[in-house]
Design a protein around this motif. Structure first.
Motif, short mmCIF file in Angstrom:
data_model
loop_
_atom_site.label_atom_id
_atom_site.label_comp_id
_atom_site.label_asym_id
_atom_site.label_seq_id
_atom_site.Cartn_x
_atom_site.Cartn_y
_atom_site.Cartn_z
N HIS A 47 0.84 -1.20 0.00
CA HIS A 47 0.00 0.00 0.00
C HIS A 47 0.87 1.25 0.00
O HIS A 47 0.60 2.22 -0.73
CB HIS A 47 -0.93 -0.02 1.22
N ASP A 48 1.92 1.26 0.80
CA ASP A 48 2.80 2.43 0.87
C ASP A 48 3.43 2.71 -0.49
O ASP A 48 3.51 3.86 -0.93
CB ASP A 48 3.87 2.23 1.93
N LEU A 72 -5.41 2.44 -4.04
CA LEU A 72 -4.90 2.25 -2.68
C LEU A 72 -5.65 1.15 -1.95
O LEU A 72 -5.05 0.37 -1.21
CB LEU A 72 -4.97 3.57 -1.91
N PHE A 73 -6.96 1.05 -2.17
CA PHE A 73 -7.70 -0.07 -1.59
C PHE A 73 -7.21 -1.39 -2.18
O PHE A 73 -7.02 -2.37 -1.46
CB PHE A 73 -9.20 0.09 -1.83
N GLY A 74 -7.02 -1.40 -3.50
CA GLY A 74 -6.56 -2.63 -4.15
C GLY A 74 -5.22 -3.08 -3.63
O GLY A 74 -5.01 -4.27 -3.37
N ALA A 75 -4.28 -2.14 -3.48
CA ALA A 75 -2.96 -2.50 -2.95
C ALA A 75 -3.06 -3.00 -1.52
O ALA A 75 -2.35 -3.92 -1.12
CB ALA A 75 -2.03 -1.29 -3.04
N ALA A 76 -3.96 -2.40 -0.75
CA ALA A 76 -4.11 -2.74 0.67
C ALA A 76 -4.84 -4.06 0.90
O ALA A 76 -4.80 -4.60 2.01
CB ALA A 76 -4.84 -1.62 1.40
N THR A 77 -5.48 -4.60 -0.14
CA THR A 77 -6.26 -5.83 0.02
C THR A 77 -5.92 -6.90 -1.01
O THR A 77 -6.57 -7.95 -1.04
CB THR A 77 -7.77 -5.54 -0.08
N HIS A 78 -4.92 -6.68 -1.84
CA HIS A 78 -4.72 -7.57 -2.98
C HIS A 78 -4.50 -9.02 -2.57
O HIS A 78 -4.87 -9.93 -3.30
CB HIS A 78 -3.55 -7.08 -3.85
N ASP A 79 -3.91 -9.25 -1.42
CA ASP A 79 -3.65 -10.63 -0.96
C ASP A 79 -4.60 -11.07 0.15
O ASP A 79 -4.28 -12.01 0.90
CB ASP A 79 -2.20 -10.77 -0.48
N ILE A 80 -5.74 -10.43 0.25
CA ILE A 80 -6.66 -10.73 1.35
C ILE A 80 -7.10 -12.20 1.33
O ILE A 80 -7.43 -12.79 2.37
CB ILE A 80 -7.89 -9.80 1.31
N GLY A 81 -7.04 -12.83 0.16
CA GLY A 81 -7.39 -14.25 0.05
C GLY A 81 -6.44 -15.16 0.80
O GLY A 81 -6.74 -16.33 1.03
N LYS A 82 -5.29 -14.63 1.21
CA LYS A 82 -4.35 -15.44 1.99
C LYS A 82 -4.81 -15.60 3.44
O LYS A 82 -4.20 -16.37 4.18
CB LYS A 82 -2.94 -14.84 1.92
N THR A 83 -5.87 -14.90 3.83
CA THR A 83 -6.48 -15.22 5.12
C THR A 83 -7.20 -16.56 5.04
O THR A 83 -7.43 -17.21 6.06
CB THR A 83 -7.49 -14.13 5.56
N VAL A 84 -7.54 -16.98 3.84
CA VAL A 84 -8.18 -18.28 3.60
C VAL A 84 -7.12 -19.33 3.26
O VAL A 84 -7.14 -20.44 3.80
CB VAL A 84 -9.21 -18.17 2.45
N HIS A 85 -6.21 -18.97 2.38
CA HIS A 85 -5.16 -19.89 1.93
C HIS A 85 -3.84 -19.46 2.57
O HIS A 85 -2.95 -18.91 1.90
CB HIS A 85 -5.07 -19.88 0.40
N THR A 86 -3.71 -19.73 3.85
CA THR A 86 -2.56 -19.23 4.61
C THR A 86 -1.24 -19.87 4.17
O THR A 86 -0.18 -19.27 4.37
CB THR A 86 -2.75 -19.46 6.12
N ALA A 87 -1.28 -21.05 3.58
CA ALA A 87 -0.04 -21.67 3.11
C ALA A 87 0.63 -20.82 2.04
O ALA A 87 1.85 -20.88 1.86
CB ALA A 87 -0.32 -23.07 2.56
#
Length: 200
Positions: A47-48, A72-87
Motif C-alpha cells: 500500500h505504501d 490504494l484499496f486494491g494495494a491494501a487488500t490484494h492478498d486478502i485471500g491469503k487469510t483463507v489460503h494461509t499456506a
C-alpha cells in the motif's frame, strides 16, 4: 506475543523506511478476519508503495484520471485471500486470488474494489486498467522486483494518454521505481519480522 498484539504492531509499528497506515476500512477488515500479522505487514508495504506511485502519477501527469482510492484499496487488500489460503503466505500458489475477490464481494465490497484481489497477478488480461497495473507494479517493486513487461504496459498507458515520448516516460518511470526499490531491504525486513504461520 499474542496474535492481536502482533497484528497491531504489523498495522501500526514504525518501520524503516516509514510505512503509511492502511486505510481505516482495511484495518477494520484485517482485524475482523484476525489476519496473520505477516499478511498485514505485507499489505502495508505494498500500500505504501502504491501511494508513492499514485503521488508520482498525479504530480507528473495531473490530467490523467486515475481512481486513487481504488488503487490504494486494491494495494491494501490484494492478498486478502491469503487469510483463507494461509499456506500461500510462505509458499507459491494462486488460490488466494479468486478467494480474495470472493471474500471481498461476500463482505459487501463492489466489483470495482474486489477485483484487485484477483487481477494483481494477471496484468495481461483483456480489459486491464491503469489502476490494475499500478496495483500489480506496487506488488512487485515493494521488494525491488522489476518486470519489464509489466512496466512497459504502464508506460504504454502513459504515452497513449499524454501523447508523450516513450523514452521520456520510460526514463521517468524507471527513475521512480529505482528510488522506490532502494527501500526494499527495509520493507522486506519489516515483513520478515512477522513469521509466517506454520504450514498445515
Amino acid at each position: 506475543m499474542p496474535l492481536s498484539d502482533a497484528l497491531s504492531r504489523a498495522l501500526h509499528a514504525p518501520a524503516d523506511p516509514p510505512l503509511r497506515a492502511l486505510p481505516s476500512p482495511v484495518v477494520d477488515l484485517l482485524r475482523s478476519l484476525d489476519a496473520p500479522p505477516r499478511l498485514a505487514a505485507h499489505l502495508r508495504a505494498v500500500h505504501d508503495v502504491a501511494v508513492q506511485l499514485v503521488d508520482w502519477l498525479e504530480h507528473r501527469h495531473p490530467r490523467i484520471v486515475v481512481d486513487r482510492a481504488a488503487v490504494l484499496f486494491g494495494a491494501a487488500t490484494h492478498d486478502i485471500g491469503k487469510t483463507v489460503h494461509t499456506a500461500e503466505l510462505s509458499g507459491p500458489g494462486s488460490a488466494h486470488e479468486e478467494a480474495g475477490s470472493a471474500l471481498l464481494s461476500d463482505l459487501g465490497f463492489g466489483p470495482d474494489l474486489a477485483r484487485f484481489a484477483g487481477t494483481h497477478a494477471s496484468w495481461t488480461a483483456p480489459g486491464t486498467t491503469l489502476e490494475d497495473l499500478l496495483v500489480s507494479t506496487a506488488d512487485k517493486v515493494w521488494k525491488n522486483k522489476r518486470l519489464p513487461d509489466l512496466e512497459d504496459l504502464v508506460i504504454a498507458h502513459l504515452v497513449q494518454a499524454t501523447g508523450g515520448q516513450h523514452w521520456e516516460e520510460y526514463l521517468a518511470f524507471d527513475d521512480l521505481l529505482t528510488r522506490i526499490g532502494d527501500g526494499a531491504d527495509g520493507r522486506l525486513a519489516f515483513q520478515a519480522s512477522f513469521p509466517a504461520p506454520s504450514r498445515p
